[in-house]
Design a protein around this motif. Sequence first.
Motif, PDB file in Angstrom:
ATOM      1  N   SER A 161       0.804  -1.214   0.000  1.00  0.00           N
ATOM      2  CA  SER A 161       0.000   0.000   0.000  1.00  0.00           C
ATOM      3  C   SER A 161       0.844   1.274   0.000  1.00  0.00           C
ATOM      4  CB  SER A 161      -0.940   0.014   1.209  1.00  0.00           C
ATOM      5  OG  SER A 161      -0.192   0.034   2.405  1.00  0.00           O
ATOM      6  N   GLU A 162       2.151   1.139   0.195  1.00  0.00           N
ATOM      7  CA  GLU A 162       3.012   2.315   0.206  1.00  0.00           C
ATOM      8  C   GLU A 162       3.515   2.614  -1.202  1.00  0.00           C
ATOM      9  OE1 GLU A 162       5.902   2.594   3.423  1.00  0.00           O
ATOM     10  OE2 GLU A 162       4.999   0.770   4.202  1.00  0.00           O
ATOM     11  N   PRO A 163       3.626   3.899  -1.569  1.00  0.00           N
ATOM     12  CA  PRO A 163       4.083   4.246  -2.908  1.00  0.00           C
ATOM     13  C   PRO A 163       5.552   3.889  -3.111  1.00  0.00           C
ATOM     14  CG  PRO A 163       3.827   6.222  -1.577  1.00  0.00           C
ATOM     15  CD  PRO A 163       3.320   5.069  -0.757  1.00  0.00           C
TER      16      PRO A 163
ATOM     17  N   ALA B 239       4.534  -3.360  -8.243  1.00  0.00           N
ATOM     18  CA  ALA B 239       4.481  -4.784  -8.601  1.00  0.00           C
ATOM     19  C   ALA B 239       3.065  -5.338  -8.438  1.00  0.00           C
ATOM     20  CB  ALA B 239       5.464  -5.586  -7.756  1.00  0.00           C
ATOM     21  N   ALA B 240       2.356  -4.896  -7.410  1.00  0.00           N
ATOM     22  CA  ALA B 240       0.974  -5.327  -7.207  1.00  0.00           C
ATOM     23  C   ALA B 240       0.091  -4.844  -8.355  1.00  0.00           C
ATOM     24  CB  ALA B 240       0.447  -4.809  -5.872  1.00  0.00           C
ATOM     25  N   ASP B 241       0.329  -3.621  -8.830  1.00  0.00           N
ATOM     26  CA  ASP B 241      -0.438  -3.091  -9.952  1.00  0.00           C
ATOM     27  C   ASP B 241      -0.163  -3.882 -11.228  1.00  0.00           C
ATOM     28  OD1 ASP B 241      -2.286  -1.051 -10.985  1.00  0.00           O
ATOM     29  OD2 ASP B 241      -0.538  -0.334 -12.113  1.00  0.00           O
TER      30      ASP B 241
ATOM     31  N   LEU C 111      -2.971 -11.803 -12.281  1.00  0.00           N
ATOM     32  CA  LEU C 111      -2.310 -12.821 -11.468  1.00  0.00           C
ATOM     33  C   LEU C 111      -2.776 -12.766 -10.021  1.00  0.00           C
ATOM     34  CD1 LEU C 111       1.321 -12.272 -12.760  1.00  0.00           C
ATOM     35  CD2 LEU C 111      -0.266 -14.083 -13.439  1.00  0.00           C
ATOM     36  N   PRO C 112      -2.856 -13.908  -9.378  1.00  0.00           N
ATOM     37  CA  PRO C 112      -3.173 -13.909  -7.955  1.00  0.00           C
ATOM     38  C   PRO C 112      -1.947 -13.433  -7.171  1.00  0.00           C
ATOM     39  CG  PRO C 112      -2.676 -16.126  -8.686  1.00  0.00           C
ATOM     40  CD  PRO C 112      -2.685 -15.256  -9.914  1.00  0.00           C
ATOM     41  N   VAL C 113      -2.181 -12.951  -5.959  1.00  0.00           N
ATOM     42  CA  VAL C 113      -1.071 -12.558  -5.098  1.00  0.00           C
ATOM     43  C   VAL C 113      -0.342 -13.820  -4.658  1.00  0.00           C
ATOM     44  CG1 VAL C 113      -0.431 -11.473  -2.926  1.00  0.00           C
ATOM     45  CG2 VAL C 113      -2.234 -10.476  -4.331  1.00  0.00           C
ATOM     46  N   VAL C 114       0.966 -13.822  -4.864  1.00  0.00           N
ATOM     47  CA  VAL C 114       1.802 -14.959  -4.507  1.00  0.00           C
ATOM     48  C   VAL C 114       2.525 -14.612  -3.217  1.00  0.00           C
ATOM     49  CG1 VAL C 114       3.739 -16.384  -5.259  1.00  0.00           C
ATOM     50  CG2 VAL C 114       2.095 -15.561  -6.936  1.00  0.00           C
TER      51      VAL C 114
ATOM     52  N   THR D 226       6.491 -12.323  -6.736  1.00  0.00           N
ATOM     53  CA  THR D 226       6.364 -12.238  -5.280  1.00  0.00           C
ATOM     54  C   THR D 226       6.561 -10.806  -4.777  1.00  0.00           C
ATOM     55  OG1 THR D 226       8.695 -12.740  -4.782  1.00  0.00           O
ATOM     56  CG2 THR D 226       7.183 -14.615  -4.992  1.00  0.00           C
ATOM     57  N   ALA D 227       7.137  -9.932  -5.588  1.00  0.00           N
ATOM     58  CA  ALA D 227       7.313  -8.528  -5.203  1.00  0.00           C
ATOM     59  C   ALA D 227       5.965  -7.834  -4.998  1.00  0.00           C
ATOM     60  CB  ALA D 227       8.129  -7.783  -6.256  1.00  0.00           C
ATOM     61  N   ALA D 228       4.902  -8.406  -5.542  1.00  0.00           N
ATOM     62  CA  ALA D 228       3.570  -7.809  -5.420  1.00  0.00           C
ATOM     63  C   ALA D 228       3.079  -7.764  -3.972  1.00  0.00           C
ATOM     64  CB  ALA D 228       2.566  -8.560  -6.288  1.00  0.00           C
ATOM     65  N   THR D 229       3.667  -8.565  -3.097  1.00  0.00           N
ATOM     66  CA  THR D 229       3.271  -8.526  -1.691  1.00  0.00           C
ATOM     67  C   THR D 229       3.895  -7.348  -0.952  1.00  0.00           C
ATOM     68  OG1 THR D 229       5.078  -9.973  -0.973  1.00  0.00           O
ATOM     69  CG2 THR D 229       2.981 -11.030  -1.583  1.00  0.00           C
TER      70      THR D 229
END
Length: 164
Positions: free
Chosen positions: A4-6, A90-92, A99-102, A82-85
């Motif tokens: 959630s942080e930029p 990366a989440a965007d 893709l699902p969150v890994v 995995t960086a999306a976590t």
Amino acid sequence: MSASEPATESVDYALAAYREEGVWQVAELTPDHAVDVETLASALRRFPGDGGAVGLVAVEEDFFLVLRVAGQQTRLVLSDVTAATEWELAADVAEHLGLPVVEDDDDPEPAGDLDLLTDLGLPAAALAEILDDDELYPDEMLSDIARALGFGELFDDVVGLTSA
């Protein structure tokens, strides 16, 4: 850092690469262009490029993103899903790719359209080989990608890498 942080303060660099009349050009983008996929794609669309523009973004020596825009089409590769976590950018990207969150404790794995640079001279298999080299840092992988496309020296000069 949570997703959630930029990421603007954590962006190592954001670059646009494009060919104009067959000659590669590399331009720096501001970290503000790397807040999300749409902002980055919009920034890349302003470059005149034969076949669109390629964006290269590295974040905290943790992961990188390759984005290609041509007209309204946007294609993406994320070096480590995995960086999306941990990272908003990366989440965007993962969301854009559907893709699902890994979980972060999973093995790092690239995701996205490995064919996005094929017509520029980097086939999917060669890109996958670069992405699978766990001995390289993200900037070294991006340097290899830039070299394979034909603008390695320009890339290395802009980001301050010493050419091998």
